[in-house]
Design a protein around this motif. Structure first.
Motif, PDB file in Angstrom:
ATOM      1  N   SER A   1      69.261  62.475   8.674  1.00 53.60           N
ATOM      2  CA  SER A   1      68.851  63.523   7.740  1.00 53.60           C
ATOM      3  C   SER A   1      69.929  64.588   7.576  1.00 53.60           C
ATOM      4  O   SER A   1      69.797  65.470   6.724  1.00 53.60           O
ATOM      5  CB  SER A   1      67.550  64.181   8.215  1.00 53.60           C
ATOM      6  OG  SER A   1      66.470  63.294   8.073  1.00 53.60           O
TER       7      SER A   1
ATOM      8  N   LYS B   1      66.399  58.650   2.179  1.00 54.14           N
ATOM      9  CA  LYS B   1      66.244  60.095   2.029  1.00 54.14           C
ATOM     10  C   LYS B   1      66.757  60.778   3.287  1.00 54.14           C
ATOM     11  O   LYS B   1      66.531  60.265   4.385  1.00 54.14           O
ATOM     12  CB  LYS B   1      64.772  60.459   1.820  1.00 54.14           C
ATOM     13  CG  LYS B   1      64.153  59.944   0.541  1.00 54.14           C
ATOM     14  CD  LYS B   1      62.682  60.339   0.437  1.00 54.14           C
ATOM     15  CE  LYS B   1      61.851  59.749   1.557  1.00 54.14           C
ATOM     16  NZ  LYS B   1      60.411  60.065   1.450  1.00 54.14           N
ATOM     17  N   PRO B   2      67.463  61.907   3.107  1.00 53.88           N
ATOM     18  CA  PRO B   2      67.552  62.774   1.932  1.00 53.88           C
ATOM     19  C   PRO B   2      68.687  62.461   0.952  1.00 53.88           C
ATOM     20  O   PRO B   2      69.162  63.361   0.259  1.00 53.88           O
ATOM     21  CB  PRO B   2      67.744  64.149   2.558  1.00 53.88           C
ATOM     22  CG  PRO B   2      68.525  63.883   3.810  1.00 53.88           C
ATOM     23  CD  PRO B   2      67.985  62.574   4.321  1.00 53.88           C
TER      24      PRO B   2
ATOM     25  N   ARG C   1      63.628  65.313   5.399  1.00 55.22           N
ATOM     26  CA  ARG C   1      63.869  64.156   4.535  1.00 55.22           C
ATOM     27  C   ARG C   1      63.396  64.422   3.110  1.00 55.22           C
ATOM     28  O   ARG C   1      64.127  64.178   2.151  1.00 55.22           O
ATOM     29  CB  ARG C   1      63.169  62.921   5.109  1.00 55.22           C
ATOM     30  CG  ARG C   1      63.741  62.539   6.473  1.00 55.22           C
ATOM     31  CD  ARG C   1      62.879  61.594   7.263  1.00 55.22           C
ATOM     32  NE  ARG C   1      63.270  61.629   8.668  1.00 55.22           N
ATOM     33  CZ  ARG C   1      62.735  60.882   9.632  1.00 55.22           C
ATOM     34  NH1 ARG C   1      61.780  60.021   9.337  1.00 55.22           N
ATOM     35  NH2 ARG C   1      63.136  60.998  10.870  1.00 55.22           N
TER      36      ARG C   1
ATOM     37  N   CYS D   1      65.625  66.267   0.260  1.00 52.89           N
ATOM     38  CA  CYS D   1      65.982  65.275  -0.748  1.00 52.89           C
ATOM     39  C   CYS D   1      65.680  65.796  -2.152  1.00 52.89           C
ATOM     40  O   CYS D   1      66.482  65.639  -3.078  1.00 52.89           O
ATOM     41  CB  CYS D   1      65.222  63.975  -0.496  1.00 52.89           C
ATOM     42  SG  CYS D   1      65.752  62.591  -1.531  1.00 52.89           S
TER      43      CYS D   1
END
Length: 256
Positions: free
Chosen positions: A71, A177-178, A206, A210
């Motif tokens: 992340s 994600k992100p 995340r 994102c």
């Protein structure tokens, strides 16, 4: 919180938003027994069920730590099915069993996903999807997944797929994600400017991040178990926080 834009598309995370998940404590033992039988029939019976179970649990734990770390980069990639089994589970297995799980990695990830969690759509999801449909707002799923096939199976089985215009899963795209491209992919598939979308997820590191990186019109945080158990400080802040899909539907009606 101010008035949110009227969305032209609603993009939802899978676990924690569309679906509530609960872990199945015995999943590793079940999968280990199945895998032991498969390896024996393949002529590579070097590992006991307990050894396989121990390495499955260790691999799942390592995967969780890896996901938290991913992340932080601006454009993180997704772990491949082969990497999960070859490096995270079977790194110290004999050559025969290691080669077998590597060759069958995608099938094994799918089976692991089936066994590891119970799934049920969250209260208010059917009404939310009906409201979006009545307003002409397409709904898509954008989710990280070790096996997106498991999510697709669930949505097909429950009939929710009929109200979804697009599904984007990290293992199928090779990014997670992100990474903003996952949301951008969904927006392009729907023919909607990303700045006119809402992205709804249950994690700060995340989902909210994102949405911010992608330039979504609104980042909405839906509370779920684990939402506030952030692995580290995250500066991204949502435009709105809702406790469940019922409250998200109310938010959508207000925006309309």
């Amino acid at each position: 919180m101010g008035q949110l834009i009227t969305p032209e598309a609603l993009l939802l995370d899978f676990g924690g938003v569309l679906v509530a998940t609960t872990g199945r404590p015995g999943w590793a033992g079940e999968l280990a027994a199945e895998l032991s039988d498969q390896l024996s029939r393949a002529g590579t019976p070097e590992l006991t069920v307990d050894e396989i179970r121990t390495d499955l649990e260790a691999g799942a734990a390592a995967d969780s730590y890896w996901k938290n770390a991913m992340s932080r980069p601006p454009t993180p990639r997704e772990l491949t099915h082969r990497e999960f089994w070859t490096d995270f589970v079977a790194a110290d297995w004999p050559p025969g069993p290691r080669a077998w799980v590597t060759a069958h990695a995608s099938v094994l990830c799918r089976r692991m996903g089936e066994l590891r969690q119970h799934r049920a759509h969250r209260e208010g999801i059917p009404e939310l999807l009906d409201t979006a449909a009545a307003a002409g707002i397409p709904v898509g799923v954008v989710s990280n997944a070790l096996s997106g096939a498991v999510h697709r199976d669930y949505l097909e089985r429950t009939g929710l797929v009929k109200q979804l215009a697009v599904q984007i899963y990290s293992d199928e795209m090779g990014i997670r994600k992100p990474h903003p491209e996952l949301i951008l992919l969904a927006a392009r598939a729907l023919g909607v400017p990303v700045g006119r979308t809402w992205y709804v997820g249950d994690n700060f590191d995340r989902d909210v991040l994102c949405a911010r990186r992608a330039g979504a019109g609104a980042a909405v945080l839906m509370e779920a178990p684990g939402t506030y158990q952030r692995p580290y400080a995250v500066r991204a802040v949502p435009d709105a926080i809702v406790p469940d899909p019922v409250a998200l539907r109310t938010l959508l009606l207000e925006a309309l």
